[in-house]
Design a protein around this motif. Structure first.
Motif, PDB file in Angstrom:
ATOM      1  N   GLN A   1      -3.752   4.714   0.909  1.00 38.39           N
ATOM      2  CA  GLN A   1      -3.423   3.291   1.016  1.00 38.39           C
ATOM      3  C   GLN A   1      -3.039   2.916   2.444  1.00 38.39           C
ATOM      4  OE1 GLN A   1      -0.354   3.294  -1.982  1.00 38.39           O
ATOM      5  NE2 GLN A   1      -1.695   2.371  -3.542  1.00 38.39           N
TER       6      GLN A   1
ATOM      7  N   LEU B   1       3.805   3.825  -0.370  1.00 40.42           N
ATOM      8  CA  LEU B   1       2.386   3.962  -0.037  1.00 40.42           C
ATOM      9  C   LEU B   1       1.923   5.396  -0.209  1.00 40.42           C
ATOM     10  CD1 LEU B   1       2.105   1.912   3.292  1.00 40.42           C
ATOM     11  CD2 LEU B   1       1.233   1.216   1.056  1.00 40.42           C
TER      12      LEU B   1
ATOM     13  N   HIS C   1      -6.155   2.721   4.529  1.00 40.51           N
ATOM     14  CA  HIS C   1      -6.878   1.482   4.208  1.00 40.51           C
ATOM     15  C   HIS C   1      -6.247   0.290   4.910  1.00 40.51           C
ATOM     16  CE1 HIS C   1      -8.605  -1.832   1.890  1.00 40.51           C
ATOM     17  NE2 HIS C   1      -9.567  -0.991   1.546  1.00 40.51           N
TER      18      HIS C   1
END
Length: 495
Positions: free
Chosen positions: A235, A231, A238
């Motif tokens: 990300q 990741l 999110h």
């Protein structure tokens, strides 16, 4: 893959009509650090309280240790099974000594059955030495220590249990960079010993630096589990909030206003002759190691600690500061670093806590206007996105981050000219942090001056107009925003 020491299957938890956890599964492996992340109220602390025996899960879930199902009916049972937890909210007894807190319920005893006080103090001292906290006397009452030192005692207590699964819930929130590095060294040593570590933090840099695996909770559900290396930070954010968040430190410059706060040669407990000015619309950051005098300075300016000499002026007018009420009357608000003990009344409702400091304004003629009080509290709950059933919910039922929002709102309801924020984002998730930073910008635009005390160096560098460095109660460095760097600040912090 390495051995799974702890596995959770379909863990749910309901409080009243609110489902806090919904069929969560999780695996913690030997010799690895699992980062557990999510917004405030996502269920992280509740899940770990189930693992540590504080809460019982709803029927239908299962906890396995080393592959075998177990029932964890109490914290003592969790300890006996080899599960240790460092709580986000300090869980120490201030009237007992450091050594007594570390070995509470597990005191070494002589053959006669009496407590072996020397052995207990020696063992406590050895644990503190392993954390490079030799300066903490095991005989000292915990209540006389600062929050950061208390956090190190909490860590020492968990290490003393020699657990195989160790849960760390926001362990660095009250620690400076130096103490944080010491803790990370300890974590690496625990990994090499084959321990499974579950690490909860809102500081995403720590997740990427120290964790091998990551699990994300959102609204009580597991939405992601995998390797940290797979990741990016964007990300991960999110996954946590369900939306992208750009620009974590939304700094906004304001034109220099008049001097709003002036501190002249201030001497108080822990403060040795500090002088500085802060302007309207300015954020002055305060950096320093544990024990540097940052919180002591804040409390003296607010009136919570008695001044020995020196003076504090707001808008050019000298303030007579003998107690916090004097600070409030002078237009000074203080958001304490220890919301549990000093900032909030835990058994009281959100409404009464928020309105407490502003009662004179809300009660003309001596009678509280309930409609006005409710309207103001509802507005702040909406602005701060406080997650709670309603304003009558007890503060102690909220997550740590939501308690911090209530503490902030309580101070700002007094409409202050000077706002002292002592570790304002401690235990606050990435989304709520940005809300607080946006609020700081709003306060700047309204002409308030903000004193920002933080152990989070990126936060200081990201949101301050100027940074002052304290060491041993004195100002040892001063940097404009474009001159400040982590290296330069640390050089002055150890001066």
């Amino acid at each position: 893959m390495t051995k799974v020491l702890l596995e959770l299957r379909n863990i749910s938890k309901t409080f009243g009509d609110v489902r806090v956890l919904d069929r969560v599964g999780l695996r913690a492996r030997a010799g690895r650090v699992l980062g557990l992340v999510g917004e405030n109220g996502a269920g992280k602390s509740t899940l770990m309280k189930i693992v540590s025996g504080i809460h019982r899960p709803d029927p239908g879930g299962e906890i396995l240790l080393d592959g075998a199902p177990v029932a964890i009916a109490s914290p003592r049972r969790a300890m006996d099974l080899g599960i240790g937890i460092i709580h986000q909210e300090l869980n120490l007894l201030p009237g007992l000594s450091v050594a007594e807190n570390i070995f509470l319920g597990r005191e070494p005893r002589r053959t006669s059955g009496r407590i072996d006080w020397r052995a207990m103090r020696d063992a406590a001292a050895e644990l503190l030495r392993s954390l490079k906290q030799d300066h903490i006397d095991p005989r000292l009452l915990v209540g006389r220590l600062g929050v950061g030192a208390q956090q190190m005692v909490e860590i020492a207590r968990t290490l003393s249990q020699r657990a195989e699964v160790i849960i760390m819930d926001e362990p660095t929130d009250a620690l400076t960079d130096v103490e944080t590095k010491i803790l990370f060294d300890v974590i690496r040593h625990l990994k090499s010993d084959g321990k499974a570590i579950i690490y909860i933090s809102h500081r995403l840099g720590e997740i990427f630096a120290e964790c091998d695996d990551v699990a994300v909770l959102r609204d009580g559900r597991l939405v992601h589990e995998g390797l940290v290396a797979d990741l990016t930070e964007g990300q991960l954010i999110h996954q946590m909030v369900g939306r992208a968040i750009t620009d974590q430190y939304p700094y906004e410059a304001q034109p220099a206003g008049p001097v709003r706060l002036e501190v002249r040669n201030l001497v108080a407990p822990g403060v040795a002759g500090v002088s500085f000015t802060a302007h309207a619309g300015e954020v002055v950051g305060f950096a320093g190691l544990m024990g540097a005098g940052r919180t002591e300075l804040a409390r003296a300016i607010y009136g919570a600690n008695r001044l020995r000499s020196g003076s504090v002026l707001v808008d050019g007018k000298a303030c007579r500061l003998r107690r916090p009420r004097d600070g409030v009357r002078a237009g000074i608000a203080y958001v304490t670093e220890d919301r549990k003990s000093d900032g909030l009344i835990q058994p009281h409702a959100i409404r009464t806590n928020m309105a407490l400091s502003a009662l004179p304004a809300l009660s003309p003629g001596g009678m509280v206007r309930r409609a006005g009080e409710r309207a103001v509290v509802a507005d702040y709950m909406r602005r701060f996105a406080v997650k709670a059933p309603d304003m009558e919910a007890e503060v102690r039922t909220l997550s740590g981050g939501n308690q911090q929002k209530v503490s902030l709102a309580k101070s700002l309801l007094t409409q202050p000219k000077v706002v002292i924020l002592d570790e304002p984002t401690r235990g606050v998730d990435v989304g709520a942090r940005r809300e607080i930073y946006t609020l700081i910008n709003e306060m700047k635009a309204r002409g308030m001056c903000i004193l920002l005390i933080s152990s989070d160096m990126p936060e200081l560098l990201g949101m301050s107009d100027r940074i002052l460095v304290l060491s041993r109660g004195r100002v040892t460095g001063a940097f404009a925003r474009d001159q400040a760097s982590q290296h330069a600040i640390m050089e002055r912090a150890v001066a």
